[in-house]
Design a protein around this motif. Structure first.
Motif, mmCIF file in Angstrom:
data_model
loop_
_atom_site.group_PDB
_atom_site.id
_atom_site.type_symbol
_atom_site.label_atom_id
_atom_site.label_comp_id
_atom_site.label_asym_id
_atom_site.label_seq_id
_atom_site.Cartn_x
_atom_site.Cartn_y
_atom_site.Cartn_z
ATOM 1 N N TYR A 139 -49.711 -4.979 -2.807
ATOM 2 C CA TYR A 139 -49.745 -3.731 -2.570
ATOM 3 C C TYR A 139 -49.135 -2.920 -3.825
ATOM 4 O O TYR A 139 -49.647 -1.805 -4.130
ATOM 5 N N ARG A 140 -48.095 -3.330 -4.641
ATOM 6 C CA ARG A 140 -47.399 -2.637 -5.592
ATOM 7 C C ARG A 140 -48.428 -2.307 -6.779
ATOM 8 O O ARG A 140 -48.722 -1.185 -7.458
ATOM 9 N N LEU A 141 -49.340 -3.616 -7.132
ATOM 10 C CA LEU A 141 -50.353 -3.366 -8.246
ATOM 11 C C LEU A 141 -51.492 -2.547 -7.449
ATOM 12 O O LEU A 141 -51.702 -1.517 -8.333
ATOM 13 N N PHE B 269 -50.889 -0.004 -5.447
ATOM 14 C CA PHE B 269 -50.378 1.594 -5.544
ATOM 15 C C PHE B 269 -50.366 1.935 -6.825
ATOM 16 O O PHE B 269 -50.476 3.290 -7.196
ATOM 17 N N SER B 270 -50.176 1.075 -8.079
ATOM 18 C CA SER B 270 -49.939 1.783 -9.308
ATOM 19 C C SER B 270 -51.425 2.134 -9.759
ATOM 20 O O SER B 270 -51.205 2.999 -10.648
ATOM 21 N N GLU C 62 -50.203 5.707 -0.546
ATOM 22 C CA GLU C 62 -49.974 4.655 0.272
ATOM 23 C C GLU C 62 -51.279 4.090 1.264
ATOM 24 O O GLU C 62 -51.373 2.916 1.172
ATOM 25 N N GLN D 243 -44.909 6.451 -17.506
ATOM 26 C CA GLN D 243 -45.837 6.401 -16.637
ATOM 27 C C GLN D 243 -46.846 7.178 -16.892
ATOM 28 O O GLN D 243 -48.280 7.014 -16.877
ATOM 29 N N MET E 13 -48.878 5.828 -19.755
ATOM 30 C CA MET E 13 -49.793 4.752 -19.087
ATOM 31 C C MET E 13 -50.948 5.183 -18.445
ATOM 32 O O MET E 13 -51.973 4.769 -18.752
ATOM 33 N N PHE F 299 -45.579 -6.011 -15.704
ATOM 34 C CA PHE F 299 -45.141 -5.829 -14.414
ATOM 35 C C PHE F 299 -45.261 -7.204 -13.653
ATOM 36 O O PHE F 299 -44.375 -7.419 -12.762
ATOM 37 N N LYS G 254 -40.790 -1.385 -15.483
ATOM 38 C CA LYS G 254 -41.088 -2.566 -14.704
ATOM 39 C C LYS G 254 -39.955 -2.307 -13.222
ATOM 40 O O LYS G 254 -40.401 -2.538 -12.239
ATOM 41 N N TYR H 236 -41.421 0.054 -11.082
ATOM 42 C CA TYR H 236 -42.686 -0.664 -10.375
ATOM 43 C C TYR H 236 -41.925 -1.475 -9.180
ATOM 44 O O TYR H 236 -42.816 -1.397 -8.073
ATOM 45 N N ILE I 126 -41.092 0.139 -5.957
ATOM 46 C CA ILE I 126 -42.148 0.658 -5.023
ATOM 47 C C ILE I 126 -41.928 0.562 -3.525
ATOM 48 O O ILE I 126 -41.889 -0.646 -3.373
ATOM 49 N N LEU J 73 -47.780 -2.288 5.721
ATOM 50 C CA LEU J 73 -48.454 -3.275 5.231
ATOM 51 C C LEU J 73 -48.532 -5.050 5.816
ATOM 52 O O LEU J 73 -49.407 -5.402 5.794
#
Lengths: 160, 127
Positions: free
Chosen positions: A22-24, A26-27, A32, A106, A109, A125, B12, B15, B18, B24
């Motif tokens: 999910y984090r990846l 979301f990045s 969401e 960010q 990036m 990350f 990080k 990150y 988050i 989920l």
């Protein structure tokens, strides 16, 4: 029997690492709903094509490859520029200087292209090595190293 | 470069912070359940196809094996016939040596006793 075992291994891997996925996701999309869609589509794809996974030890790189491709495909499909959610931006700006520092990195990036950003996400990350990133992105080792080096150079330029 | 790497390490942390929505976990469980429910049917269909393939392969192997066995049996029978048709020739001259003749015949009898079919041609008796 062997197939069933592999299927169960994949299910277990997904359940244990869903937060990382999910984090990846979301990045990449910063939303969401979209991140949830990406994870869901990736799970469906993985479980539909689980028998294409030849080596069970490669579940990690195999699944991350699906997530990365799905995220990049999602961005391409929606054909939009990555930008911060204005509400999120306001929230972050109201916080501490540490977050401002993160915001600047960010923003920098976000100016990288998808390929370079993927290398940065996975290397810094997700703490993967270049070999794993090469497998995930379907490129060779030297290409990954080159993208990493160039991305760092560009980030330095954007930040300064 | 080190400065950037330090920045990235700090990014990080952000990150990792988050927020993970509860949706989920619900979505993951639901998707896995749905896919697993579909999974056995797909495997069954696939297995049926595989069974057909295996059946055809087994039949082909069986056919080849029976052809090979038949050919092998035929060759063996021919070989046995050749083995059995072993001529034993006794030449008897006009001045026949009876002791020698006796020895030759006893040898032939011994061979017959061992199971080999012996044909004894006695030549020279016309003289």
């Amino acid at each position: 029997m062997k197939e069933k075992k592999l299927y169960e291994q994949i299910v277990q891997y997904i359940t244990e690492n869903q937060e990382k996925f999910y984090r990846l996701a979301f990045s990449y999309v910063r939303n969401e709903e979209e991140a949830l869609d990406i994870v869901q589509n990736s799970i469906v794809k993985a479980l539909e094509k689980y028998d294409t996974l030849r080596n069970p030890d490669a579940i990690k790189t195999w699944f991350f490859r699906i997530i990365v491709n799905e995220s990049l495909g999602y961005i391409k499909k929606s054909n939009r520029e990555l930008a911060y959610d204005p509400e999120l931006l306001e929230d972050i700006e109201a916080e501490t200087p540490k977050v401002e520092l993160n915001l600047s990195i960010q923003s920098a990036m976000d100016q990288l292209n998808d390929k370079m950003r993927t290398v940065i996400y996975l290397y810094y990350f997700e703490e993967m090595n270049f070999r794993e990133i090469a497998k995930i992105t379907g490129t060779n080792l030297s290409t990954v190293k080159y993208r990493h080096y160039t991305a760092l150079k560009l980030l330095k330029k954007y930040i300064e | 470069m080190n400065k950037i790497e330090t920045y990235l390490k700090k990014a990080k942390e952000n990150y990792e912070e988050i927020m993970i929505p509860d949706a989920l976990y619900y979505m993951t469980d639901k998707t896995i359940l749905e896919m697993t429910a579909r999974h056995p049917g797909r495997r069954c269909k696939k297995n049926v196809v595989e069974m057909w393939k295996k059946g055809i392969l087994a039949a082909a192997i069986l056919l080849l094996a029976s052809c090979g066995l038949y050919k092998g049996m035929s060759l063996y029978s021919e070989y046995q016939l050749e083995e059995q048709q072993d001529y034993y020739e006794v030449n008897v001259a006009a001045d026949v040596n009876l002791d020698l003749l006796r020895e030759e015949v006893s040898q032939a009898v011994a061979d017959v006793a061992s199971g080999r079919r012996i044909v004894i041609n006695i030549k020279g008796l016309e003289n």
